[in-house]
Design a protein around this motif. Structure first.
Motif, mmCIF file in Angstrom:
data_model
loop_
_atom_site.group_PDB
_atom_site.id
_atom_site.type_symbol
_atom_site.label_atom_id
_atom_site.label_comp_id
_atom_site.label_asym_id
_atom_site.label_seq_id
_atom_site.Cartn_x
_atom_site.Cartn_y
_atom_site.Cartn_z
ATOM 1 N N SER A 119 46.520 16.885 31.916
ATOM 2 C CA SER A 119 48.005 17.666 33.009
ATOM 3 C C SER A 119 46.907 19.458 33.416
ATOM 4 N N ARG B 200 44.839 23.640 35.644
ATOM 5 C CA ARG B 200 45.227 22.878 36.143
ATOM 6 C C ARG B 200 44.260 22.217 36.469
ATOM 7 N N HIS C 172 48.254 18.172 39.313
ATOM 8 C CA HIS C 172 48.948 19.392 40.120
ATOM 9 C C HIS C 172 48.528 19.451 41.522
ATOM 10 N N PRO D 208 53.168 26.902 38.849
ATOM 11 C CA PRO D 208 53.460 25.266 38.994
ATOM 12 C C PRO D 208 54.310 24.399 39.964
#
Length: 233
Positions: A35, A48, A52, A224
């Motif tokens: 991730s 990220r 994501h 996020p």
């Protein structure tokens, strides 16, 4: 929800890998992808990954994928298979899982084929029918640069041609590939699209629209999962 109905000859049904909803056939590398990673180009700062990025993942999961019918062995530029499907006395369907287009059939198209290389054609043993008013877009499995080929894109009437078979021409993009391309490998992604003309409107943003655009992108940076929670449908 739009339903695509896949049909095959009854004698082939016991031996063919079945089409799948693309969301149930996501590649293993997506599951294994971290991730977050440290970016050497940013001095080791954490960033990220595409895990994501819902638009990237949603593209992978659109529509259905059509699988390769049987194992293909690729060695020294030669493609072979060991597969003995039943004869179909009432159908002209080929028994070969793959065919060829001679290079001259792509004359004028900038495909950058090496001299003498032909365009392969994956045989699709499934007819695909969409509801009335829908077409079917066939394309390379989206975001699947890991595959050693590039399927060319096409579109057919999803309702009127629902009992026909669309096969998939493809460029072999990895001439150094050697080994087995296993049965079930996705060779095409099929996406239903509503029939109709596309219109285009172009205009500058209003002050209010600039403010909203800025707010959305600030939220995407700060939180996020904001796109997934707020905009995903």
């Amino acid at each position: 929800m739009t339903t695509i109905t896949a049909r095959c000859h009854p004698l082939l049904e016991p031996i063919l890998p079945r089409p799948q909803l693309a969301g149930r056939a996501l590649p293993d590398w997506l599951r294994d992808m971290p991730s977050e990673v440290d970016a050497a180009s940013l001095g080791g700062a954490p960033v990220r990954t595409l895990k994501h990025c819902p638009p990237f993942i949603d593209a992978l999961a659109m529509g259905i994928v059509i699988p390769l019918a049987t194992d293909l062995t690729i060695e020294d530029g030669q493609i072979s298979w060991d597969w003995d499907p039943p004869l179909l006395p009432d159908s002209p369907q080929t028994r070969a899982p793959i065919g060829l287009h001679v290079p001259e059939q792509a004359s004028g198209v900038p495909l950058r084929l090496p001299p003498g290389q032909m365009v392969v054609k994956f045989t699709n043993f499934w007819s695909l029918q969409a509801p009335e008013g829908w077409d079917l877009l066939f394309t390379h499995p989206l975001n699947r640069a890991d595959l050693p080929f590039q399927t060319l894109s096409g579109k057919v009437s999803g309702d009127a041609f629902g009992m026909g078979n669309v096969h998939f021409p493809a460029l072999w993009t990895d001439p150094g590939f050697s080994g087995t391309l296993p049965a079930g490998t996705p060779v095409a992604q099929v996406i239903p699209v509503p029939r109709g003309k596309t219109e285009l409107g172009i205009a500058p943003m209003s002050d209010e629209e600039v403010t909203e655009n800025t707010r959305i992108h600030a939220a995407l940076q700060d939180a996020p999962g904001h796109y997934r929670k707020t905009f995903r449908r």
